[in-house]
Design a protein around this motif. Structure first.
Motif, PDB file in Angstrom:
ATOM      1  N   PRO A 104       0.817  -1.222   0.000  1.00 10.66           N
ATOM      2  CA  PRO A 104       0.000   0.000   0.000  1.00 10.66           C
ATOM      3  C   PRO A 104       0.848   1.269   0.000  1.00 10.66           C
ATOM      4  O   PRO A 104       0.441   2.284  -0.570  1.00 10.66           O
ATOM      5  CB  PRO A 104      -0.806  -0.122   1.298  1.00 10.66           C
ATOM      6  N   VAL A 105       2.045   1.208   0.631  1.00  9.72           N
ATOM      7  CA  VAL A 105       2.918   2.386   0.663  1.00  9.72           C
ATOM      8  C   VAL A 105       3.439   2.678  -0.747  1.00  9.72           C
ATOM      9  O   VAL A 105       3.543   3.840  -1.167  1.00  9.72           O
ATOM     10  CB  VAL A 105       4.085   2.184   1.663  1.00  9.72           C
ATOM     11  N   ILE A 106       3.751   1.619  -1.503  1.00 10.12           N
ATOM     12  CA  ILE A 106       4.190   1.805  -2.896  1.00 10.12           C
ATOM     13  C   ILE A 106       3.083   2.494  -3.701  1.00 10.12           C
ATOM     14  O   ILE A 106       3.342   3.434  -4.461  1.00 10.12           O
ATOM     15  CB  ILE A 106       4.555   0.447  -3.546  1.00 10.12           C
ATOM     16  N   THR A 118      -5.062   2.397  -7.457  1.00  7.24           N
ATOM     17  CA  THR A 118      -5.490   2.158  -6.077  1.00  7.24           C
ATOM     18  C   THR A 118      -5.045   0.763  -5.643  1.00  7.24           C
ATOM     19  O   THR A 118      -4.793  -0.113  -6.482  1.00  7.24           O
ATOM     20  CB  THR A 118      -7.028   2.234  -5.927  1.00  7.24           C
ATOM     21  N   TYR A 119      -4.953   0.581  -4.328  1.00 10.65           N
ATOM     22  CA  TYR A 119      -4.533  -0.723  -3.809  1.00 10.65           C
ATOM     23  C   TYR A 119      -5.607  -1.773  -4.087  1.00 10.65           C
ATOM     24  O   TYR A 119      -5.288  -2.939  -4.320  1.00 10.65           O
ATOM     25  CB  TYR A 119      -4.235  -0.616  -2.302  1.00 10.65           C
ATOM     26  N   GLU A 120      -6.868  -1.336  -4.107  1.00 11.38           N
ATOM     27  CA  GLU A 120      -7.973  -2.260  -4.408  1.00 11.38           C
ATOM     28  C   GLU A 120      -7.792  -2.858  -5.809  1.00 11.38           C
ATOM     29  O   GLU A 120      -8.042  -4.042  -6.029  1.00 11.38           O
ATOM     30  CB  GLU A 120      -9.326  -1.541  -4.314  1.00 11.38           C
ATOM     31  N   HIS A 135       2.470  -7.528  -9.597  1.00 11.77           N
ATOM     32  CA  HIS A 135       1.067  -7.169  -9.825  1.00 11.77           C
ATOM     33  C   HIS A 135       0.917  -5.672 -10.030  1.00 11.77           C
ATOM     34  O   HIS A 135       0.131  -5.221 -10.856  1.00 11.77           O
ATOM     35  CB  HIS A 135       0.206  -7.637  -8.643  1.00 11.77           C
ATOM     36  N   ILE A 136       1.682  -4.894  -9.268  1.00 11.68           N
ATOM     37  CA  ILE A 136       1.642  -3.440  -9.442  1.00 11.68           C
ATOM     38  C   ILE A 136       2.151  -3.097 -10.844  1.00 11.68           C
ATOM     39  O   ILE A 136       1.585  -2.250 -11.533  1.00 11.68           O
ATOM     40  CB  ILE A 136       2.474  -2.741  -8.336  1.00 11.68           C
ATOM     41  N   ALA A 137       3.199  -3.813 -11.270  1.00 14.45           N
ATOM     42  CA  ALA A 137       3.738  -3.587 -12.622  1.00 14.45           C
ATOM     43  C   ALA A 137       2.668  -3.875 -13.681  1.00 14.45           C
ATOM     44  O   ALA A 137       2.515  -3.125 -14.648  1.00 14.45           O
ATOM     45  CB  ALA A 137       4.965  -4.473 -12.851  1.00 14.45           C
ATOM     46  N   ARG A 138       1.917  -4.952 -13.461  1.00 17.52           N
ATOM     47  CA  ARG A 138       0.875  -5.328 -14.429  1.00 17.52           C
ATOM     48  C   ARG A 138      -0.221  -4.269 -14.485  1.00 17.52           C
ATOM     49  O   ARG A 138      -0.729  -3.934 -15.558  1.00 17.52           O
ATOM     50  CB  ARG A 138       0.276  -6.685 -14.038  1.00 17.52           C
ATOM     51  N   LEU A 139      -0.565  -3.719 -13.320  1.00 16.32           N
ATOM     52  CA  LEU A 139      -1.583  -2.665 -13.266  1.00 16.32           C
ATOM     53  C   LEU A 139      -1.099  -1.433 -14.039  1.00 16.32           C
ATOM     54  O   LEU A 139      -1.856  -0.826 -14.797  1.00 16.32           O
ATOM     55  CB  LEU A 139      -1.885  -2.311 -11.803  1.00 16.32           C
ATOM     56  N   LEU A 140       0.177  -1.084 -13.852  1.00 16.77           N
ATOM     57  CA  LEU A 140       0.728   0.077 -14.559  1.00 16.77           C
ATOM     58  C   LEU A 140       0.717  -0.147 -16.068  1.00 16.77           C
ATOM     59  O   LEU A 140       0.506   0.787 -16.842  1.00 16.77           O
ATOM     60  CB  LEU A 140       2.164   0.371 -14.071  1.00 16.77           C
ATOM     61  N   MET A 141       0.913  -1.404 -16.491  1.00 11.68           N
ATOM     62  CA  MET A 141       0.848  -1.727 -17.923  1.00 11.68           C
ATOM     63  C   MET A 141      -0.587  -1.599 -18.424  1.00 11.68           C
ATOM     64  O   MET A 141      -0.827  -0.998 -19.465  1.00 11.68           O
ATOM     65  CB  MET A 141       1.350  -3.157 -18.165  1.00 11.68           C
ATOM     66  N   GLN A 142      -1.531  -2.172 -17.660  1.00  9.51           N
ATOM     67  CA  GLN A 142      -2.947  -2.128 -18.055  1.00  9.51           C
ATOM     68  C   GLN A 142      -3.437  -0.701 -18.222  1.00  9.51           C
ATOM     69  O   GLN A 142      -4.256  -0.406 -19.078  1.00  9.51           O
ATOM     70  CB  GLN A 142      -3.820  -2.835 -17.001  1.00  9.51           C
ATOM     71  N   LYS A 143      -2.903   0.181 -17.347  1.00  9.43           N
ATOM     72  CA  LYS A 143      -3.360   1.573 -17.379  1.00  9.43           C
ATOM     73  C   LYS A 143      -2.571   2.407 -18.381  1.00  9.43           C
ATOM     74  O   LYS A 143      -2.802   3.607 -18.516  1.00  9.43           O
ATOM     75  CB  LYS A 143      -3.238   2.175 -15.981  1.00  9.43           C
ATOM     76  N   GLY A 144      -1.618   1.777 -19.049  1.00  8.88           N
ATOM     77  CA  GLY A 144      -0.883   2.479 -20.097  1.00  8.88           C
ATOM     78  C   GLY A 144       0.218   3.402 -19.596  1.00  8.88           C
ATOM     79  O   GLY A 144       0.760   4.200 -20.356  1.00  8.88           O
TER      80      GLY A 144
END
Ligand SMILES: [Zn+2]
Ligand SMILES: [Zn+2]
Length: 283
Positions: A104-106, A118-120, A135-144
């Motif tokens: 969550p801090v990241i 968001t962490y959710e 997983h955070i990396a994947r989210l950043l990819m999904q969001k472009g």
């Protein structure tokens, strides 16, 4: 003959491939014995043991613990451990809780940098997997925000990058002690990460041996031939076991394959017997 691969990650930690599927890939690669070495977790071992029994692959129970020596992150592999040991389970649960507090801090740091995450969203993406930076990396990819996991790490998540948050970790001596308490053979993972050679490398390995280290991961996907030679020499001088593995993670390290690393990895099968003998002596 066949191959050996004593360093593999699965979806139980930050790998992208489930344990049974890793075993199937190992079978295709001609691997005859392997160790699943997920970060701070042993949950993949029963599935791997079952798949190994079915495919005729010997599975050595393993783990990889992260520790901190001053500013240097030192990874310690453990082999042949009693993965059902309750003391170990408690220690690992506390380690993983520390990691959950970090994620969550990241996300907060990324938000402070203006990224709408968001962490959710990370939790939803991870599903039943242990949440981690991949997983955070994947989210950043999904969001472009980035075009690859590597870019996500380079720009935001890796040590020294914009949203990096250090972990609170055990010392190498503590990690080694935890493994030995559970009957595991502690082995220094990928010595190339220490960025040391010559006398300083020897002194670090001697210090780790003093703390109970029993082996060095001499053979590793990204070790250059002269590094492999030097690590082998250090292991011999200190009378430490020699091991090797690919550090397969699946999509987060797409250039590393099970059993063969970047193509040239060759872990001698003769290394297995001394490792198993050492594990048997610890029991
Ligand atoms: Zn590692
Ligand atoms: Zn690893």
């Amino acid at each position: 003959m066949g191959r050996l691969d004593l360093h593999l990650h699965t979806t139980c930690s930050d790998g992208s491939v489930a344990p049974a599927r890793v075993l199937a890939m190992a079978k295709t690669a001609g691997v005859v014995a392997l160790a699943i070495t997920d970060h701070d977790i042993v949950q993949g071992i029963p599935e791997a043991l079952a798949a190994g029994a079915e495919l005729g692959i010997e599975v050595i129970p393993g783990i990889e613990l992260s520790s901190l020596h001053g500013q240097i992150e030192v990874h310690i592999l453990g082999y042949g451990l009693d993965w059902q040991d309750s003391t170990l389970a408690g220690r690992l649960a506390r380690l993983r809780a520390g990691r959950h507090e970090r994620n969550p801090v990241i996300i907060e740091r990324l938000r402070a940098l203006g990224l709408a995450v968001t962490y959710e969203e990370v939790l939803a993406l991870a599903g039943t997997e242990a949440v981690g930076r991949p997983h955070i990396a994947r989210l950043l990819m999904q969001k472009g925000y980035v075009t690859s996991a590597k870019e996500a790490f380079d720009r935001y998540l890796a040590e020294g990058a914009a949203a990096y948050v250090p972990r609170s970790l055990p010392t190498p001596a503590e990690a080694i002690g935890w493994l030995r308490d559970a009957g595991g053979v502690p082995v220094l993972a990928h010595p190339v990460w220490l960025k040391q050679s010559g006398e300083s490398l020897f002194r670090t390995c001697a210090m780790l041996k003093e703390a109970g280290l029993m082996g060095v991961e001499v053979h590793y996907s990204t070790h250059k031939p002269q590094q492999t030679a030097e690590y082998l020499d250090v292991a011999k001088r200190l009378d430490l076991l020699v091991t090797g593995g690919s550090d397969f993670h699946g999509v987060t390290k797409p250039d590393i394959a099970v059993g063969v690393g970047r193509g040239g990895l060759e872990v001698p099968t003769a290394l297995l017997a001394p490792l198993k003998e050492a594990a048997a002596r610890l029991r």
